[in-house]
Design an enzyme around this catalytic site. Sequence first.
Site, PDB file in Angstrom:
ATOM      1  CB  CYS A 112     -11.676 -76.184  59.422  1.00  0.00           C
ATOM      2  SG  CYS A 112     -13.339 -77.268  59.164  1.00  0.00           S
ATOM      3  CG  HIS A 237     -13.411 -72.447  60.166  1.00  0.00           C
ATOM      4  ND1 HIS A 237     -13.763 -72.680  58.984  1.00  0.00           N
ATOM      5  CD2 HIS A 237     -13.577 -73.669  60.917  1.00  0.00           C
ATOM      6  CE1 HIS A 237     -14.281 -73.821  58.748  1.00  0.00           C
ATOM      7  NE2 HIS A 237     -14.543 -74.171  60.088  1.00  0.00           N
ATOM      8  CG  ASN A 267     -17.433 -75.597  58.510  1.00  0.00           C
ATOM      9  OD1 ASN A 267     -16.484 -75.502  57.813  1.00  0.00           O
ATOM     10  ND2 ASN A 267     -17.298 -75.918  59.697  1.00  0.00           N
TER      11      ASN A 267
END
Length: 312
Positions: A112, A237, A267
């Site tokens: 990520c 994020h 996500n």
Amino acid sequence: MNAGIIGLGKYVPEKVVTNFDLEKTLDTNDEWIRTRTGIEERRIAGPEENTSDLAYNAAINAIENANITADQIGLILVATVTPDRGFPSVACQIQERLGAVNAAAMDVSAACSGFIYALATAKQFIESKSYQYILVVGVEKLSKITDWNDRNTAVLFGDGACAAVVSEVSEGRGILSFELGADGTGGKHLFLNDEHTITMNGREVFKFAVRQMGESAVSVLDKAGLSKQDVDLLIPHQANIRIMEASRERLELPEEKLSKHIHKYGNTSSASIGLALADELEDGKIKDDDIIVLVGFGGGLTWGAAVIKWGK
């Protein structure tokens, strides 16, 4: 010379999977997912749509937005942990499809944090005058490594892609500072298991993320010679609304300065920060000379942050 973003693009699959859809197959419900994660729906690519397809579509949009042609690109960096195959890289695959005949190409694997890792890499190549234009892509098809019977992870992830063209920008603008980091001892908390699905110790990852995102955001502001009061927008994020809020509180920012798009996409790992950045730009929330903080964490464990003064 300063390196910055001169063009942005994004792409998400058409298929929307809502929390109510997941209620039908998992022992969970919409309220539980929303209150604990902030996610309401996510985009899921079909079996015929590969990671490279998502990356290509986002890249086309970014190149058009930058008003350049593919053959002007000197380097393609694709941040992903879900390539179509071990090799060739997604970067090489889209190099062919784009007709970027003059570009070197490689993938970056930092989960990520990947988009920030790739941005920081691009900054070095631009400022050393190795390349004039670099295409940075963050892309994931996480649906193919998600265990759809595991309610702890199946509710979290989605598919999507973002792309940025990085080049020289005017003095004082662009990527002002960055920080990259890793702690391999934490790899056991978030990894791809032998069944090729995501395994995550949510409690440990949460603790790490809350601490590290706040520390990294403060650190890159210090490196840029800026204060918390200078920040116009924080783009963390998009993993969990509670983690995102913790990073906002660490910078003592009002709620309207936090970029929140997790409800739409879930996500999306390497694509997450770039997707949020593209959406904020589309919504007119970013103007020239705004100070933007990007910060993320991911499997590895990795982390990254950057300060951008927006504008060409």
